[in-house]
Write a protein that holds these residues in place. Sequence first.
Motif, PDB file in Angstrom:
ATOM      1  N   LEU A 332       7.943 121.164   1.155  1.00 26.40           N
ATOM      2  CA  LEU A 332       9.163 121.769   1.671  1.00 26.40           C
ATOM      3  C   LEU A 332      10.374 121.329   0.859  1.00 26.40           C
ATOM      4  CD1 LEU A 332      10.668 123.364   3.919  1.00 26.40           C
ATOM      5  CD2 LEU A 332      10.671 121.248   5.263  1.00 26.40           C
ATOM      6  N   ALA A 333      10.484 120.037   0.593  1.00 29.04           N
ATOM      7  CA  ALA A 333      11.619 119.520  -0.183  1.00 29.04           C
ATOM      8  C   ALA A 333      11.606 120.051  -1.614  1.00 29.04           C
ATOM      9  CB  ALA A 333      11.599 117.997  -0.174  1.00 29.04           C
ATOM     10  N   ALA A 334      10.410 120.141  -2.190  1.00 30.01           N
ATOM     11  CA  ALA A 334      10.310 120.653  -3.556  1.00 30.01           C
ATOM     12  C   ALA A 334      10.728 122.123  -3.634  1.00 30.01           C
ATOM     13  CB  ALA A 334       8.881 120.479  -4.071  1.00 30.01           C
ATOM     14  N   ALA A 335      10.350 122.913  -2.619  1.00 35.61           N
ATOM     15  CA  ALA A 335      10.744 124.326  -2.607  1.00 35.61           C
ATOM     16  C   ALA A 335      12.261 124.461  -2.488  1.00 35.61           C
ATOM     17  CB  ALA A 335      10.044 125.040  -1.459  1.00 35.61           C
ATOM     18  N   MET A 336      12.872 123.608  -1.669  1.00 39.19           N
ATOM     19  CA  MET A 336      14.333 123.632  -1.550  1.00 39.19           C
ATOM     20  C   MET A 336      14.990 123.272  -2.877  1.00 39.19           C
ATOM     21  SD  MET A 336      14.867 121.802   2.159  1.00 39.19           S
ATOM     22  CE  MET A 336      14.607 122.681   3.715  1.00 39.19           C
ATOM     23  N   SER A 337      14.455 122.265  -3.565  1.00 39.91           N
ATOM     24  CA  SER A 337      15.003 121.860  -4.860  1.00 39.91           C
ATOM     25  C   SER A 337      14.875 122.980  -5.888  1.00 39.91           C
ATOM     26  CB  SER A 337      14.292 120.598  -5.369  1.00 39.91           C
ATOM     27  OG  SER A 337      14.654 119.478  -4.593  1.00 39.91           O
ATOM     28  N   GLU A 338      13.751 123.666  -5.842  1.00 39.65           N
ATOM     29  CA  GLU A 338      13.543 124.774  -6.776  1.00 39.65           C
ATOM     30  C   GLU A 338      14.557 125.886  -6.531  1.00 39.65           C
ATOM     31  OE1 GLU A 338      10.061 128.046  -7.860  1.00 39.65           O
ATOM     32  OE2 GLU A 338       9.522 126.210  -6.793  1.00 39.65           O
ATOM     33  N   ARG A 339      14.819 126.186  -5.258  1.00 35.78           N
ATOM     34  CA  ARG A 339      15.814 127.217  -4.948  1.00 35.78           C
ATOM     35  C   ARG A 339      17.210 126.793  -5.399  1.00 35.78           C
ATOM     36  NH1 ARG A 339      12.301 128.012  -0.406  1.00 35.78           N
ATOM     37  NH2 ARG A 339      13.423 126.543   0.934  1.00 35.78           N
ATOM     38  N   VAL A 435      14.603 123.313  13.496  1.00 33.77           N
ATOM     39  CA  VAL A 435      15.935 123.009  12.983  1.00 33.77           C
ATOM     40  C   VAL A 435      16.389 124.044  11.954  1.00 33.77           C
ATOM     41  CG1 VAL A 435      15.228 121.547  11.047  1.00 33.77           C
ATOM     42  CG2 VAL A 435      17.381 121.083  12.218  1.00 33.77           C
ATOM     43  N   ARG A 436      15.474 124.795  11.386  1.00 38.42           N
ATOM     44  CA  ARG A 436      15.893 125.839  10.447  1.00 38.42           C
ATOM     45  C   ARG A 436      16.741 126.895  11.159  1.00 38.42           C
ATOM     46  NH1 ARG A 436      12.334 130.238   7.068  1.00 38.42           N
ATOM     47  NH2 ARG A 436      14.130 131.267   6.166  1.00 38.42           N
ATOM     48  N   ASP A 437      16.358 127.278  12.367  1.00 37.26           N
ATOM     49  CA  ASP A 437      17.181 128.204  13.141  1.00 37.26           C
ATOM     50  C   ASP A 437      18.535 127.587  13.473  1.00 37.26           C
ATOM     51  OD1 ASP A 437      15.410 130.312  13.201  1.00 37.26           O
ATOM     52  OD2 ASP A 437      14.630 129.879  15.196  1.00 37.26           O
ATOM     53  N   GLU A 483      18.258 113.811  13.986  1.00 39.37           N
ATOM     54  CA  GLU A 483      17.442 113.817  12.757  1.00 39.37           C
ATOM     55  C   GLU A 483      18.343 114.305  11.627  1.00 39.37           C
ATOM     56  OE1 GLU A 483      14.461 112.712  12.539  1.00 39.37           O
ATOM     57  OE2 GLU A 483      13.403 112.997  14.429  1.00 39.37           O
ATOM     58  N   PRO A 484      19.318 113.498  11.193  1.00 42.71           N
ATOM     59  CA  PRO A 484      20.331 114.006  10.250  1.00 42.71           C
ATOM     60  C   PRO A 484      19.755 114.440   8.912  1.00 42.71           C
ATOM     61  CG  PRO A 484      20.513 111.614  10.521  1.00 42.71           C
ATOM     62  CD  PRO A 484      19.550 112.089  11.570  1.00 42.71           C
ATOM     63  N   GLU A 485      18.735 113.755   8.424  1.00 45.02           N
ATOM     64  CA  GLU A 485      18.172 114.122   7.112  1.00 45.02           C
ATOM     65  C   GLU A 485      17.533 115.512   7.177  1.00 45.02           C
ATOM     66  OE1 GLU A 485      18.160 109.677   7.562  1.00 45.02           O
ATOM     67  OE2 GLU A 485      17.332 111.354   8.728  1.00 45.02           O
ATOM     68  N   LEU A 486      16.804 115.779   8.260  1.00 43.96           N
ATOM     69  CA  LEU A 486      16.144 117.076   8.404  1.00 43.96           C
ATOM     70  C   LEU A 486      17.178 118.195   8.551  1.00 43.96           C
ATOM     71  CD1 LEU A 486      13.351 118.472   8.738  1.00 43.96           C
ATOM     72  CD2 LEU A 486      13.640 118.172  11.217  1.00 43.96           C
ATOM     73  N   LEU A 487      18.187 117.948   9.372  1.00 50.21           N
ATOM     74  CA  LEU A 487      19.215 118.966   9.591  1.00 50.21           C
ATOM     75  C   LEU A 487      20.021 119.200   8.324  1.00 50.21           C
ATOM     76  CD1 LEU A 487      20.724 120.863  11.479  1.00 50.21           C
ATOM     77  CD2 LEU A 487      22.120 118.918  12.226  1.00 50.21           C
ATOM     78  N   ARG A 488      20.398 118.114   7.617  1.00 52.57           N
ATOM     79  CA  ARG A 488      21.212 118.271   6.408  1.00 52.57           C
ATOM     80  C   ARG A 488      20.449 119.023   5.325  1.00 52.57           C
ATOM     81  NH1 ARG A 488      23.033 113.381   5.939  1.00 52.57           N
ATOM     82  NH2 ARG A 488      21.392 112.586   4.569  1.00 52.57           N
ATOM     83  N   ALA A 489      19.156 118.729   5.175  1.00 52.90           N
ATOM     84  CA  ALA A 489      18.372 119.430   4.154  1.00 52.90           C
ATOM     85  C   ALA A 489      18.319 120.925   4.436  1.00 52.90           C
ATOM     86  CB  ALA A 489      16.964 118.841   4.084  1.00 52.90           C
ATOM     87  N   HIS A 490      18.097 121.303   5.699  1.00 58.47           N
ATOM     88  CA  HIS A 490      18.009 122.728   6.022  1.00 58.47           C
ATOM     89  C   HIS A 490      19.359 123.414   5.939  1.00 58.47           C
ATOM     90  CE1 HIS A 490      13.924 121.844   7.488  1.00 58.47           C
ATOM     91  NE2 HIS A 490      13.724 123.135   7.346  1.00 58.47           N
ATOM     92  N   GLU A 491      20.413 122.728   6.342  1.00 53.37           N
ATOM     93  CA  GLU A 491      21.725 123.345   6.229  1.00 53.37           C
ATOM     94  C   GLU A 491      22.124 123.495   4.761  1.00 53.37           C
ATOM     95  OE1 GLU A 491      26.228 123.019   8.082  1.00 53.37           O
ATOM     96  OE2 GLU A 491      24.755 121.486   8.579  1.00 53.37           O
ATOM     97  N   THR A 492      21.768 122.514   3.943  1.00 48.34           N
ATOM     98  CA  THR A 492      22.048 122.611   2.509  1.00 48.34           C
ATOM     99  C   THR A 492      21.294 123.782   1.899  1.00 48.34           C
ATOM    100  OG1 THR A 492      22.418 120.224   2.366  1.00 48.34           O
ATOM    101  CG2 THR A 492      21.925 121.383   0.315  1.00 48.34           C
ATOM    102  N   ASP A 493      20.026 123.928   2.264  1.00 48.95           N
ATOM    103  CA  ASP A 493      19.221 125.029   1.744  1.00 48.95           C
ATOM    104  C   ASP A 493      19.845 126.374   2.122  1.00 48.95           C
ATOM    105  OD1 ASP A 493      16.787 125.974   0.420  1.00 48.95           O
ATOM    106  OD2 ASP A 493      16.103 126.570   2.412  1.00 48.95           O
ATOM    107  N   LYS A 494      20.320 126.479   3.346  1.00 45.48           N
ATOM    108  CA  LYS A 494      20.942 127.726   3.793  1.00 45.48           C
ATOM    109  C   LYS A 494      22.251 127.983   3.041  1.00 45.48           C
ATOM    110  CE  LYS A 494      21.165 131.232   6.705  1.00 45.48           C
ATOM    111  NZ  LYS A 494      20.164 132.317   6.685  1.00 45.48           N
ATOM    112  N   ALA A 495      23.053 126.945   2.845  1.00 44.75           N
ATOM    113  CA  ALA A 495      24.322 127.110   2.130  1.00 44.75           C
ATOM    114  C   ALA A 495      24.080 127.512   0.676  1.00 44.75           C
ATOM    115  CB  ALA A 495      25.140 125.834   2.208  1.00 44.75           C
ATOM    116  N   VAL A 496      23.052 126.968   0.046  1.00 51.27           N
ATOM    117  CA  VAL A 496      22.722 127.341  -1.333  1.00 51.27           C
ATOM    118  C   VAL A 496      22.351 128.824  -1.398  1.00 51.27           C
ATOM    119  CG1 VAL A 496      21.013 127.018  -3.161  1.00 51.27           C
ATOM    120  CG2 VAL A 496      22.072 125.026  -2.076  1.00 51.27           C
ATOM    121  N   TYR A 497      21.551 129.267  -0.428  1.00 50.16           N
ATOM    122  CA  TYR A 497      21.201 130.696  -0.366  1.00 50.16           C
ATOM    123  C   TYR A 497      22.462 131.548  -0.231  1.00 50.16           C
ATOM    124  CZ  TYR A 497      19.930 135.088   1.902  1.00 50.16           C
ATOM    125  OH  TYR A 497      19.836 136.407   2.240  1.00 50.16           O
ATOM    126  N   GLU A 498      23.391 131.103   0.615  1.00 45.67           N
ATOM    127  CA  GLU A 498      24.628 131.861   0.839  1.00 45.67           C
ATOM    128  C   GLU A 498      25.470 131.933  -0.429  1.00 45.67           C
ATOM    129  OE1 GLU A 498      24.986 130.483   5.539  1.00 45.67           O
ATOM    130  OE2 GLU A 498      26.246 129.571   3.996  1.00 45.67           O
TER     131      GLU A 498
END
Length: 525
Positions: A332-339, A435-437, A483-498
């Motif tokens: 999951l983390a690697a896919a986020m980094s790739e994006r 947490v992705r939602d 779970e700040p690390e989990l939430l921050r990673a997903h919010e970061t991934d969403k912001a990058v997409y945006e």
Amino acid sequence: MPEAPLSRGAHHPPTAVPRDQPPPAAARTAAAGAAAAGPPGLLTSLAPLLTEWLPRQRWFAGKGRAVTGFALVSATELLPWRASGGTPGLLHLLIRAEQPEPPGHRHGFGCGHRRGAAASDCYQLLLGARPALPPPLAPALIGRPSGGPLDGQTVYEALADPRLTTLLLERLRRPGRLGPLRFVREPSSAIPAALAPRVMTAEQSNSSVVYGDTFILKLFRRVSPGTNPDLELPLALARTGCARVPAPAAWFEAEPPAEGAGPRPEPFTLGVLQPFLAGSRDGWQLALDALAADGDFTDAARALGHTTAEVHLAMATALPTSVLRRPQIEHLAAAMSERLDSAAAAVPALQPYRTALHGAYEDLAELGRAGRTWAAQRIHGDLHLGQALLTGKDVGDEGGDAGGDVGGGGRWSLIDFEGEPSRPLPERRRPQPPVRDIAGMLRSFDYAAAVGRHERPQEWAGRTRAAYCAGYAEASGTDPRAEPELLRAHETDKAVYEVLYEARHRPDWLSVPMTAIRRLAAARA
């Protein structure tokens, strides 16, 4: 001389036009089978019209790439047409549009083409046919085919014709099969006849027809084998008694033809009929109205958080769950980094923040390596304020309660469980952390504060985000902020997409996700 009328329920193996090379013997055999099932020349006569018309539609996914050909998956005559007279015909088509492969395309996941072949997406088309169009239907014109079974007819977008959309509702009221199409109705649903139809104009990736302010039919335009989550999830939720999601009353699907010696593909979900929440307003407009009135949105956000948790709990009960362990978390983390790397290559504004943003994903992977696990389940997949509807409340009313409703009798419902249509269907149906939602909704609050021009947008969004998370915690027993690390990673991934989306489609809005990028990068630092 016009060809023979199209046979009702004709079901064609995929045959593409135009072709640069003569087809091999196997393909000639398939084409012969298609000709036996229906008239020759249908797709050949429609192809020039569709090449012009299809890329102009809002729901066409392949914009910016030329259409090089079409392949007919199935053709079904829902209503016969006549060369003379005023009765329109209705033709249902599933067609693959062949285009050059997009950069970075991932094969598999039901994409519908082999590595090295042209990329193709399958689209659902509903075509009306009349000798001539009455003036009210003129904007729906597609064209007049030359040759083929529709020679001399005027072909148009059928959803613009109330006579044809009424016929579609009748098919759903009376379940059964017609060629490759299968119409299904929930036994407990009562669908009245003669509900006046109207097409909604605000759709992007799909099309919707409202019937008499009682039902709404969502038609999926870009389709693939497998049950669409917008049918699967509301149906499963309805059977648990969850009242936060409108329950499907009827739907229809298509059985694709077998290809080769492998198993037959799963049916395509084509459309879902659900209750229409008349008088409701979506959360996006409600938030903007509150901002315009310098009002508070925290009670509404808290109730929405409660509703989100209710739906997540119901989905975890109704459908399989899993646990993310070290391999899944690292993936999951690697896919986020790739994006992130892909987005930063396209949007230079991301470059100064890459190290800190990668750090958020590395924090997540490190927790997986340390033995941390997280539950995964089916989720909404594209949750934001526009996917939440509030009924029975004036936005100016105050108050809230622990039951997830807003004061004044307002009640939140969630809609549109399709997920992100650009993602492959198997990926959208995969269990993921809830947490992705939550991250998607938190980003939506940031957007509302910026678009609503609040004088202190981060302060307004911060209060609203906190209220939403508190409401979620009240209903679920789990605070996503714990779970700040989990939430921050997903919010970061969403912001990058945006960032990538806004840079490509709405550059004037790029500052909204970039503000979040700077905040998230600073938090990691």
